[in-house]
Design an enzyme around this catalytic site. Sequence first.
Site, short mmCIF file in Angstrom:
data_model
loop_
_atom_site.label_atom_id
_atom_site.label_comp_id
_atom_site.label_asym_id
_atom_site.label_seq_id
_atom_site.Cartn_x
_atom_site.Cartn_y
_atom_site.Cartn_z
N HIS A 290 42.41 50.56 40.07
CA HIS A 290 43.22 51.10 38.98
C HIS A 290 44.02 52.16 39.33
O HIS A 290 44.95 51.67 40.29
CB HIS A 290 42.28 51.61 37.95
CG HIS A 290 42.77 51.55 36.46
ND1 HIS A 290 44.02 51.32 36.13
CD2 HIS A 290 42.42 52.26 35.44
CE1 HIS A 290 44.41 51.46 34.87
NE2 HIS A 290 43.50 52.08 34.29
N HIS A 329 47.34 41.71 40.00
CA HIS A 329 46.95 42.35 38.54
C HIS A 329 46.24 41.28 37.55
O HIS A 329 46.60 40.13 37.82
CB HIS A 329 48.46 42.64 37.74
CG HIS A 329 48.53 43.57 36.78
ND1 HIS A 329 47.87 43.31 35.43
CD2 HIS A 329 48.51 45.07 36.63
CE1 HIS A 329 47.84 44.49 34.70
NE2 HIS A 329 48.04 45.39 35.49
N ASP A 385 51.74 50.17 41.44
CA ASP A 385 51.43 51.00 42.33
C ASP A 385 51.85 50.74 43.75
O ASP A 385 51.69 51.67 44.59
CB ASP A 385 49.87 51.15 42.33
CG ASP A 385 49.14 51.68 41.06
OD1 ASP A 385 49.74 52.55 40.78
OD2 ASP A 385 48.41 51.04 40.65
N1 CMC Z 1 44.82 41.39 48.10
C1 CMC Z 1 44.24 40.12 48.35
N2 CMC Z 1 43.67 39.31 47.69
C2 CMC Z 1 43.66 39.55 46.35
C3 CMC Z 1 44.20 40.84 45.88
C4 CMC Z 1 44.75 41.70 46.74
N3 CMC Z 1 45.30 42.81 46.34
N4 CMC Z 1 44.27 40.97 44.39
C5 CMC Z 1 43.15 39.60 44.11
N5 CMC Z 1 43.20 38.98 45.12
C6 CMC Z 1 42.49 37.58 45.37
C7 CMC Z 1 41.01 37.70 45.05
O1 CMC Z 1 40.55 37.84 46.32
C8 CMC Z 1 40.69 36.27 44.42
O2 CMC Z 1 41.00 35.31 45.46
P1 CMC Z 1 39.94 34.12 45.27
O3 CMC Z 1 40.32 33.30 44.26
O4 CMC Z 1 40.18 33.45 46.38
O5 CMC Z 1 38.33 34.76 45.21
C9 CMC Z 1 41.90 36.12 43.55
O6 CMC Z 1 43.13 37.19 44.22
C10 CMC Z 1 41.77 36.71 42.14
O7 CMC Z 1 41.37 37.94 42.16
P2 CMC Z 1 40.43 38.58 41.06
O8 CMC Z 1 39.53 39.71 41.86
O9 CMC Z 1 39.78 37.64 40.12
O10 CMC Z 1 41.57 39.42 40.18
P3 CMC Z 1 41.39 40.48 38.96
O11 CMC Z 1 42.24 40.10 37.85
O12 CMC Z 1 39.88 40.57 38.85
O13 CMC Z 1 41.70 41.63 39.78
C11 CMC Z 1 43.08 43.80 40.56
C12 CMC Z 1 43.13 42.49 39.38
C13 CMC Z 1 44.19 44.48 40.21
C14 CMC Z 1 41.78 44.47 40.39
C15 CMC Z 1 43.35 42.96 41.93
O14 CMC Z 1 44.34 42.25 42.15
C16 CMC Z 1 43.41 44.26 42.95
O15 CMC Z 1 42.32 44.50 43.41
N6 CMC Z 1 44.40 44.77 43.39
C17 CMC Z 1 44.54 45.76 44.44
C18 CMC Z 1 44.35 46.82 43.71
C19 CMC Z 1 45.33 47.42 42.73
O16 CMC Z 1 46.61 47.41 43.17
N7 CMC Z 1 45.36 47.98 41.55
C20 CMC Z 1 46.41 48.25 40.77
C21 CMC Z 1 46.30 47.38 39.59
S1 CMC Z 1 48.05 47.67 38.72
C22 CMC Z 1 47.87 49.34 38.14
C23 CMC Z 1 46.68 49.68 37.40
O17 CMC Z 1 45.94 48.94 36.60
O18 CMC Z 1 46.31 50.84 37.52
#
Ligand code: CMC
Length: 456
Positions: A290, A329, A385
């Site tokens: 987050h 996201h 971010d």
């Molecule tokens: N790098 C590489 N792969 C990713 C990433 C990433 N940053 N984010 C998602 N994926 C992949 C994930 O591995 C999955 O692949 P597969 O379908 O092959 O298993 C697919 O994309 C979907 O991911 P998810 O985990 O189901 O997506 P989510 O909606 O649960 O997660 C998230 C959203 C923001 C937690 C995630 O994208 C992430 O961990 N990003 C990196 C951390 C980050 O930048 N966070 C800030 C978010 S914006 C500001 C805030 O909220 O504070």
Amino acid sequence: MAGAARARTLTRIRASEHEEAPMATDTLSVTDNRTGSEYEVPIVDGSIRATELRRIKVDEDDFGLMSYDPAFLNTASCRSAITFIDGDAGILRYRGYPIEQLAEESTYLETAYLLLFGELPTSGQLAEWADEITHHTFVHESMKRLMEAFRYDAHPMGMLVSSVAALSTFYPEAAQVGDPENRLLQAKRLIAKVPTLAAWAYRHSRGLPYVYPDNDLSFTANFLSMLFRMAEPRYAADPALERALEVLFVLHADHEQNCSASAMRSIGSSRVDPYSALAGAAAALYGPLHGGANEAVLRMLAEIGDVRRVPAYVERVKEGDFRLMGFGHRVYKNYDPRARIIKETADAVFAVTGRSPLLDVALELERIALEDEYFVSRKLYPNVDFYSGLIYEALGLPTAMFPVLFAIPRTAGWLAQWLEGVDDPEQKIARPRQVYVGEDERDYTPVRDRGALVPA
Ligand code: CMC
């Protein structure tokens, strides 16, 4: 199965006593194949009420059907009029106003007013609001002593979370959350005091004396003064940096039902005071998935260190070794509109501070990722971010302060969400259901009868 239950039944379920019956076509017909029973469920605002599923039972003793939705991927927990996001189109609006216009024209305090009260203030209302916030920026001297008690290397976010929670002990009347005037007073105090606590957490980490608020300065200029003032009688912030911080604060002010906002609403639903609820929301923000992501992005960029190492790093992300921080996201499946504005803001900041050498690494990372099938197919774009940390770094702040800089403006959003939640007659204490998958009932065995411990 009882014959009666097997019989076809048509159950008309009204969404709520307060709502008008929807048009005949705005319904969902459900057939329970276990019983053959049919149900008609109203659709209101593109949603059905999960509680209506409880009517779907195999027999009278059945608890009724539940929906299982870990991480709330498809569950709306409230009706809200604060922030609108269209993740596919990359649209973000506060109270209907596009984020691009607010970032261009507004200030953080004006945006905070908009979030809390639903309308932009008149010039008189804005002046009064700014004056009130300004005159709540000081904290009790005991708060200072409390913060001084932290270890020299305490993470500033840990200090912020703890000190916000501690504020509740100075305002016991804040527990009267049923009183709207009292709620508003606490909201003003929180918006005003969080920057003071945040700046002091930074000063603590540097071993510097804490700087008191300067009530003649704007919200952001005062914050910069509390961060950086040394022996000069008045700290004069560079206007370009003051404005850049203002833009960042506007962009971070709210983001509808994210992890920390739902923590704020959920904790607030117990009717605890807003300081305690906001400490919980800030703790949720601290996590690297987050608000802690901005800190993680800078560490990642520093670890890559050179544009030539970007392709190899991206390969490791694709192999699943780690995530590309600042990318992806839950809601945006398009370029995060905030990231686009922040990228422009970064240029304005670098014109004053000089260009960060890590900017080239970030730009190359973005370029490669936006062309790569792995990221394209998963709709992973830079989020808020990705570039914000580069600006904070250019301002001279350590990475540990980045989530704190996110928490300051998000305070307005958390409070708007909290105020809306406590005023919503449909809300009750938050209490999800579970699907129990543990042991069935079994008898307790005294320890003497359990035999020797067998090593795993
Ligand atoms: N790098 C590489 N792969 C990713 C990433 C990433 N940053 N984010 C998602 N994926 C992949 C994930 O591995 C999955 O692949 P597969 O379908 O092959 O298993 C697919 O994309 C979907 O991911 P998810 O985990 O189901 O997506 P989510 O909606 O649960 O997660 C998230 C959203 C923001 C937690 C995630 O994208 C992430 O961990 N990003 C990196 C951390 C980050 O930048 N966070 C800030 C978010 S914006 C500001 C805030 O909220 O504070």
